[in-house]
Design an enzyme around this catalytic site. Structure first.
Site, PDB file in Angstrom:
ATOM      1  N   ASP A   1       3.965 -10.561   6.625  1.00 18.13           N
ATOM      2  CA  ASP A   1       5.366  -9.763   6.410  1.00 18.13           C
ATOM      3  C   ASP A   1       6.111 -10.219   7.684  1.00 18.13           C
ATOM      4  O   ASP A   1       5.836  -9.631   9.009  1.00 18.13           O
ATOM      5  CB  ASP A   1       5.103  -8.453   6.251  1.00 18.13           C
ATOM      6  CG  ASP A   1       4.763  -7.870   4.797  1.00 18.13           C
ATOM      7  OD1 ASP A   1       3.980  -8.694   4.341  1.00 18.13           O
ATOM      8  OD2 ASP A   1       4.968  -6.721   4.313  1.00 18.13           O
TER       9      ASP A   1
ATOM     10  N   LYS B   1      10.322  -6.446  -2.060  1.00 18.57           N
ATOM     11  CA  LYS B   1       9.546  -5.559  -1.625  1.00 18.57           C
ATOM     12  C   LYS B   1      10.477  -4.408  -0.805  1.00 18.57           C
ATOM     13  O   LYS B   1      11.000  -4.720   0.182  1.00 18.57           O
ATOM     14  CB  LYS B   1       8.581  -5.806  -0.477  1.00 18.57           C
ATOM     15  CG  LYS B   1       7.571  -4.699  -0.029  1.00 18.57           C
ATOM     16  CD  LYS B   1       6.620  -5.480   1.122  1.00 18.57           C
ATOM     17  CE  LYS B   1       5.910  -4.068   1.861  1.00 18.57           C
ATOM     18  NZ  LYS B   1       4.737  -4.674   2.600  1.00 18.57           N
TER      19      LYS B   1
ATOM     20  N   LYS C   1      11.990  -8.656   1.540  1.00 16.87           N
ATOM     21  CA  LYS C   1      11.741  -7.307   1.746  1.00 16.87           C
ATOM     22  C   LYS C   1      12.657  -6.537   2.668  1.00 16.87           C
ATOM     23  O   LYS C   1      13.404  -6.985   3.449  1.00 16.87           O
ATOM     24  CB  LYS C   1      10.353  -7.246   2.639  1.00 16.87           C
ATOM     25  CG  LYS C   1       9.852  -5.878   3.244  1.00 16.87           C
ATOM     26  CD  LYS C   1       8.625  -6.021   4.021  1.00 16.87           C
ATOM     27  CE  LYS C   1       8.156  -4.861   4.652  1.00 16.87           C
ATOM     28  NZ  LYS C   1       7.100  -5.007   5.419  1.00 16.87           N
TER      29      LYS C   1
END
Length: 330
Positions: free
Chosen positions: A162, A261, A225
């Protein structure tokens, strides 16, 4: 035709943009030319989706689906090997009284805790190890440092990375820098999937969220995300709706599917189910799978487990039914 130093991502991006050179002006023109987001309409649509009722059978499915989509997260400076190991143990057996309970999709930790997570989860558990990287949460570091951060996590056994984008570069219109950094991080990831954190709370407008989503996908991100969880607002429903529209339209444009996400602030089963309704309505059923949709959360799991037990037994458990060891921001 690609030059000897041009990446596959850059060649693909030139083709999509229809330009001979991938310059910052070319990226800016393309991103600024995306359709604008109707703020009032977006927020009204999100509010409407939030009122949808879900019947019992569908709710059972939604709760199990949401559990299986969680990236069980601890991202605190005070994290210890014991805390990370405990979180991984919880991921392996979310409800020891009901072994039919699904496992979360992943455990998300800082890079130095990847070996602990990897050892505790073992092989064959089905639970991935995700690591934040690239000078999380600020992203304020040189590219060399960001790549080293990513490489360390991957070499330690991370299945997913991430990363955070350089919001300063993005907000100043330096889209080429953001693009190049995502491309390089993706290269270092090797076989690990890359989630690109936009930090939507700092992007200010829905138009910027849409542009950042497209830029991340153009550079080869596997997921977009919302947030680090360290900045408010984090994962709002309207922002997630905009990102779901982006991945839906991106697949229509390119044939490539990208995941979404939302992370930070999603704490209740009701919230999770509302997000799943939105996924279905905006992107479609193909995204209702942990491979394509995740929740960045920890406290959310506790509420889902309590709701699941109530539906199974007809009664709520006490507050101590599940261990509440989650960080406050998640």
């Amino acid at each position: 035709m690609s030059t000897p130093t041009e990446t596959d991502a850059e060649s693909r991006a030139r083709d999509i943009l229809g330009v001979s050179r991938l310059t910052n002006p070319a990226l800016s023109s393309w991103l600024q030319g995306l359709p604008g987001v109707d703020q009032v309409g977006c927020e009204a649509r999100a509010a409407s989706l939030g009122t949808r009722s879900v019947k019992t059978t569908s709710k059972e499915w939604a709760i199990d689906t949401a559990i299986g989509m969680i990236d069980l997260t601890t991202l605190e400076g005070a994290d210890t090997p014991g805390r990370v190991s405990g979180l991984c143990t919880k991921a392996l057996s979310p409800d020891p009284t009901d072994l039919s309970t699904p496992r979360p999709a992943a455990v998300c930790v800082y890079g130095d805790m990847v070996p602990v997570a990897r050892q505790t989860l073992g092989d064959g558990s089905g639970v991935k190890v995700a690591a934040v990287a690239t000078a999380f949460p600020s992203g304020r570091a040189s590219l060399a440092v960001k790549l080293a951060d990513t490489a360390d996590a991957v070499s330690a056994g991370a299945d997913e990375i991430d990363m955070v984008i350089d919001r300063g570069a993005f907000l100043s219109g330096d889209y080429r820098t953001v693009f190049e950094q995502i491309v390089e991080v993706k290269r270092v990831c090797g076989g690990a999937r890359l989630k690109v954190i936009l930090e939507t709370g700092e992007l200010v407008t829905y138009d910027n969220v849409r542009r950042a989503s497209y830029l991340a996908m153009l550079a080869g991100g596997d997921f977009v995300k919302t947030s680090t969880g360290k900045v408010q607002p984090a994962a709002t429903l309207p922002v997630t709706l905009v990102m779901l529209e982006a991945v839906r339209d991106w697949r229509e444009l390119t044939g490539v599917q990208v995941g979404v996400k939302p992370a930070g602030g999603i704490r209740t089963s009701k919230d999770a189910i509302t997000f799943l309704v939105t996924v279905n309505e905006i992107a479609g059923e193909d995204w209702l799978d942990p491979f394509w949709f995740r929740f960045g959360a920890s406290s959310l799991l506790n509420d889902l487990l309590l709701q699941r037990q109530r539906m199974r037994t007809g009664a709520y458990s006490g507050a101590d039914y599940v261990a509440d060891d989650s960080p406050s921001l998640y």
